[in-house]
Design a protein around this motif. Structure first.
Motif, mmCIF file in Angstrom:
data_model
loop_
_atom_site.group_PDB
_atom_site.id
_atom_site.type_symbol
_atom_site.label_atom_id
_atom_site.label_comp_id
_atom_site.label_asym_id
_atom_site.label_seq_id
_atom_site.Cartn_x
_atom_site.Cartn_y
_atom_site.Cartn_z
ATOM 1 N N MET A 55 24.359 -30.990 46.615
ATOM 2 C CA MET A 55 24.954 -29.724 46.182
ATOM 3 C C MET A 55 23.903 -28.615 46.268
ATOM 4 S SD MET A 55 27.798 -28.391 45.152
ATOM 5 C CE MET A 55 28.707 -29.852 44.609
ATOM 6 N N THR A 56 24.245 -27.502 46.894
ATOM 7 C CA THR A 56 23.318 -26.389 47.086
ATOM 8 C C THR A 56 23.297 -25.490 45.860
ATOM 9 O OG1 THR A 56 23.728 -26.382 49.470
ATOM 10 C CG2 THR A 56 22.774 -24.386 48.504
ATOM 11 N N ILE A 57 22.093 -25.154 45.387
ATOM 12 C CA ILE A 57 21.931 -24.145 44.351
ATOM 13 C C ILE A 57 21.441 -22.882 45.045
ATOM 14 C CG2 ILE A 57 20.780 -23.509 42.211
ATOM 15 C CD1 ILE A 57 22.715 -25.882 41.980
ATOM 16 N N TYR A 58 22.187 -21.822 44.952
ATOM 17 C CA TYR A 58 21.906 -20.607 45.704
ATOM 18 C C TYR A 58 20.822 -19.779 45.020
ATOM 19 C CZ TYR A 58 26.095 -21.631 48.391
ATOM 20 O OH TYR A 58 27.021 -22.230 49.195
ATOM 21 N N ARG A 59 19.983 -19.144 45.825
ATOM 22 C CA ARG A 59 18.971 -18.234 45.312
ATOM 23 C C ARG A 59 19.468 -16.808 45.505
ATOM 24 N NH1 ARG A 59 13.989 -18.105 43.503
ATOM 25 N NH2 ARG A 59 13.725 -20.356 43.789
ATOM 26 N N LEU A 60 19.404 -16.025 44.424
ATOM 27 C CA LEU A 60 19.866 -14.641 44.457
ATOM 28 C C LEU A 60 18.698 -13.707 44.765
ATOM 29 C CD1 LEU A 60 22.208 -14.599 41.326
ATOM 30 C CD2 LEU A 60 22.753 -15.249 43.686
ATOM 31 N N PHE A 61 19.032 -12.593 45.412
ATOM 32 C CA PHE A 61 18.023 -11.599 45.754
ATOM 33 C C PHE A 61 18.417 -10.244 45.182
ATOM 34 C CE2 PHE A 61 17.554 -15.053 48.817
ATOM 35 C CZ PHE A 61 16.200 -15.318 48.692
ATOM 36 N N ASP A 62 18.192 -9.156 45.904
ATOM 37 C CA ASP A 62 18.347 -7.827 45.332
ATOM 38 C C ASP A 62 19.798 -7.412 45.119
ATOM 39 O OD1 ASP A 62 15.625 -7.566 45.290
ATOM 40 O OD2 ASP A 62 15.510 -6.473 47.182
ATOM 41 N N GLN A 63 20.669 -7.780 46.008
ATOM 42 C CA GLN A 63 22.057 -7.348 45.899
ATOM 43 C C GLN A 63 22.796 -8.156 44.823
ATOM 44 O OE1 GLN A 63 23.441 -4.667 47.449
ATOM 45 N NE2 GLN A 63 21.304 -4.352 48.095
ATOM 46 N N PRO A 64 23.604 -7.492 43.992
ATOM 47 C CA PRO A 64 24.309 -8.202 42.918
ATOM 48 C C PRO A 64 25.553 -8.923 43.426
ATOM 49 C CG PRO A 64 24.852 -5.884 42.851
ATOM 50 C CD PRO A 64 23.825 -6.033 43.948
ATOM 51 N N VAL A 65 25.338 -9.930 44.254
ATOM 52 C CA VAL A 65 26.442 -10.719 44.801
ATOM 53 C C VAL A 65 26.215 -12.184 44.435
ATOM 54 C CG1 VAL A 65 26.930 -9.133 46.694
ATOM 55 C CG2 VAL A 65 25.276 -10.977 47.018
ATOM 56 N N LEU A 86 25.898 -25.319 37.274
ATOM 57 C CA LEU A 86 24.839 -24.434 37.752
ATOM 58 C C LEU A 86 25.176 -23.959 39.158
ATOM 59 C CD1 LEU A 86 22.075 -23.108 37.388
ATOM 60 C CD2 LEU A 86 21.040 -25.217 38.253
ATOM 61 N N LEU A 87 25.189 -22.640 39.345
ATOM 62 C CA LEU A 87 25.604 -22.056 40.620
ATOM 63 C C LEU A 87 24.452 -21.418 41.384
ATOM 64 C CD1 LEU A 87 27.979 -21.160 42.510
ATOM 65 C CD2 LEU A 87 28.088 -19.061 41.131
ATOM 66 N N ALA A 88 23.589 -20.686 40.676
ATOM 67 C CA ALA A 88 22.575 -19.897 41.378
ATOM 68 C C ALA A 88 21.353 -19.703 40.501
ATOM 69 C CB ALA A 88 23.147 -18.547 41.796
ATOM 70 N N ILE A 89 20.282 -19.258 41.135
ATOM 71 C CA ILE A 89 19.011 -19.051 40.465
ATOM 72 C C ILE A 89 18.414 -17.730 40.939
ATOM 73 C CG2 ILE A 89 17.785 -20.372 42.247
ATOM 74 C CD1 ILE A 89 15.871 -21.337 40.104
ATOM 75 N N GLY A 90 17.754 -17.028 40.022
ATOM 76 C CA GLY A 90 17.058 -15.803 40.417
ATOM 77 C C GLY A 90 17.855 -14.550 40.143
ATOM 78 N N GLY A 91 17.520 -13.493 40.880
ATOM 79 C CA GLY A 91 18.167 -12.211 40.652
ATOM 80 C C GLY A 91 17.579 -11.497 39.456
ATOM 81 N N ASP A 92 18.387 -10.675 38.816
ATOM 82 C CA ASP A 92 17.929 -9.904 37.668
ATOM 83 C C ASP A 92 19.053 -9.812 36.643
ATOM 84 O OD1 ASP A 92 19.761 -7.899 38.490
ATOM 85 O OD2 ASP A 92 18.253 -6.957 39.748
ATOM 86 N N LEU A 93 18.785 -9.082 35.564
ATOM 87 C CA LEU A 93 19.771 -8.912 34.499
ATOM 88 C C LEU A 93 20.220 -7.458 34.412
ATOM 89 C CD1 LEU A 93 18.094 -11.130 31.738
ATOM 90 C CD2 LEU A 93 20.049 -11.739 33.182
ATOM 91 N N SER A 94 20.308 -6.798 35.544
ATOM 92 C CA SER A 94 20.766 -5.409 35.558
ATOM 93 C C SER A 94 22.228 -5.338 35.126
ATOM 94 C CB SER A 94 20.624 -4.821 36.958
ATOM 95 O OG SER A 94 21.517 -5.467 37.858
ATOM 96 N N PRO A 95 22.667 -4.217 34.560
ATOM 97 C CA PRO A 95 24.068 -4.094 34.170
ATOM 98 C C PRO A 95 25.027 -4.376 35.322
ATOM 99 C CG PRO A 95 22.808 -2.319 33.189
ATOM 100 C CD PRO A 95 21.877 -3.035 34.124
ATOM 101 N N ARG A 96 24.707 -3.907 36.517
ATOM 102 C CA ARG A 96 25.603 -4.119 37.651
ATOM 103 C C ARG A 96 25.752 -5.602 37.961
ATOM 104 N NH1 ARG A 96 24.662 -1.833 43.802
ATOM 105 N NH2 ARG A 96 26.673 -2.506 44.655
ATOM 106 N N ARG A 97 24.641 -6.334 37.941
ATOM 107 C CA ARG A 97 24.725 -7.759 38.247
ATOM 108 C C ARG A 97 25.451 -8.521 37.130
ATOM 109 N NH1 ARG A 97 21.854 -10.854 41.950
ATOM 110 N NH2 ARG A 97 20.176 -9.311 42.096
ATOM 111 N N LEU A 98 25.176 -8.173 35.881
ATOM 112 C CA LEU A 98 25.831 -8.864 34.783
ATOM 113 C C LEU A 98 27.335 -8.639 34.797
ATOM 114 C CD1 LEU A 98 23.255 -8.269 31.910
ATOM 115 C CD2 LEU A 98 23.912 -10.478 32.867
ATOM 116 N N VAL A 99 27.753 -7.408 35.023
ATOM 117 C CA VAL A 99 29.191 -7.118 35.077
ATOM 118 C C VAL A 99 29.838 -7.876 36.232
ATOM 119 C CG1 VAL A 99 30.910 -5.318 35.527
ATOM 120 C CG2 VAL A 99 29.051 -4.906 33.897
ATOM 121 N N THR A 100 29.166 -7.896 37.377
ATOM 122 C CA THR A 100 29.685 -8.655 38.516
ATOM 123 C C THR A 100 29.820 -10.129 38.163
ATOM 124 O OG1 THR A 100 28.693 -7.117 40.109
ATOM 125 C CG2 THR A 100 29.288 -9.301 40.917
#
Length: 230
Positions: A1-11, A23-37
């Motif tokens: 099973m692949t665990i995806y790594r997140l980068f700058d875009q909130p997708v 568990l779906l993904a790892i990384g990214g940030d906790l910006s409001p845009r990403r959290l809402v997404t």
């Protein structure tokens, strides 16, 4: 099973691609845009201090339909006693920090790490994250916080410093949410505590269908405000 790594875009990848534990993904940030997404897709962050951000979408998913709330008989006397006072959005910072400091069974440390506190305080300032507080004789004796999108409320954590305080708070809040048109309360992880209040496990697909429907509403987007005896 692949665990995806997140980068700058909130997708995010499709929630159905998570591992068996959710568990779906790892990384990214906790910006409001990403959290809402994330929340709009049924995904939430949960990780320990020193770990990268981990994003989860459990299957099954514990949820409460507000109309299915069950109030234990033992709690009804408390609710009718006028012992407590409930408020909304009056002490968000105190509530989230008290939740972070509460020791949980079989849990070392807290997942409400400092970066999480700051991120949800930002969401609160934007009118997206909310708190409910329960008071007795002017003292804060319980509270919970979560995220509201459309007609869905995503419960994050609660605490109590007095027996029955958080239970009375939860029941009163659910009733208030239902009066506002809330269609779905996400409880995230299955616990006996939430099952006693009528929450039930939904397959991920069914949960996401209910979530998509709830997000078409604007029931919980207006400013929150309530003060009542319980």
């Amino acid at each position: 099973m692949t665990i995806y790594r997140l980068f700058d875009q909130p997708v995010f990848p499709d929630p159905e691609e998570s591992d068996p534990d959710g568990l779906l993904a790892i990384g990214g940030d906790l910006s409001p845009r990403r959290l809402v997404t994330a929340y709009s897709l049924g995904i939430f962050p949960w990780y320990a201090e020193g770990s990268p951000i981990l994003w989860w979408t459990p299957d099954p998913r514990l949820a409460l339909i507000p109309s299915e709330l069950h109030v234990p008989k033992s709690l009804r006397r408390v609710l009718n006693s006028g012992t407590f006072r409930l408020t909304l959005d009056t002490a968000f910072a105190r509530v989230i920090r008290a939740c972070a400091q509460t020791k949980r069974p079989n849990q070392e440390g807290t997942w409400i790490v400092p970066d999480m506190v700051l991120a949800y305080e930002k969401l609160h300032s934007l009118g997206i994250a909310h708190s409910a507080e329960v008071w007795r004789d002017g003292e804060l004796v319980g509270g919970l916080y979560g995220v509201a999108l459309g007609g869905a409320f995503f419960g994050e954590s609660m605490f109590h410093a007095e027996p029955n305080a958080s239970k009375a708070l939860f029941v009163t809040l659910v009733r208030w949410l239902q009066s506002r048109g809330c269609e779905l309360i996400d409880c995230q992880q299955t616990t006996a505590h939430m099952l006693r209040f009528g929450a039930r496990e939904l397959p991920r697909k069914a949960f996401l269908e209910r979530l998509r429907k709830a997000l078409r509403s604007d029931a919980l987007t207006a400013p929150w405000g309530l003060e009542t005896g319980i």
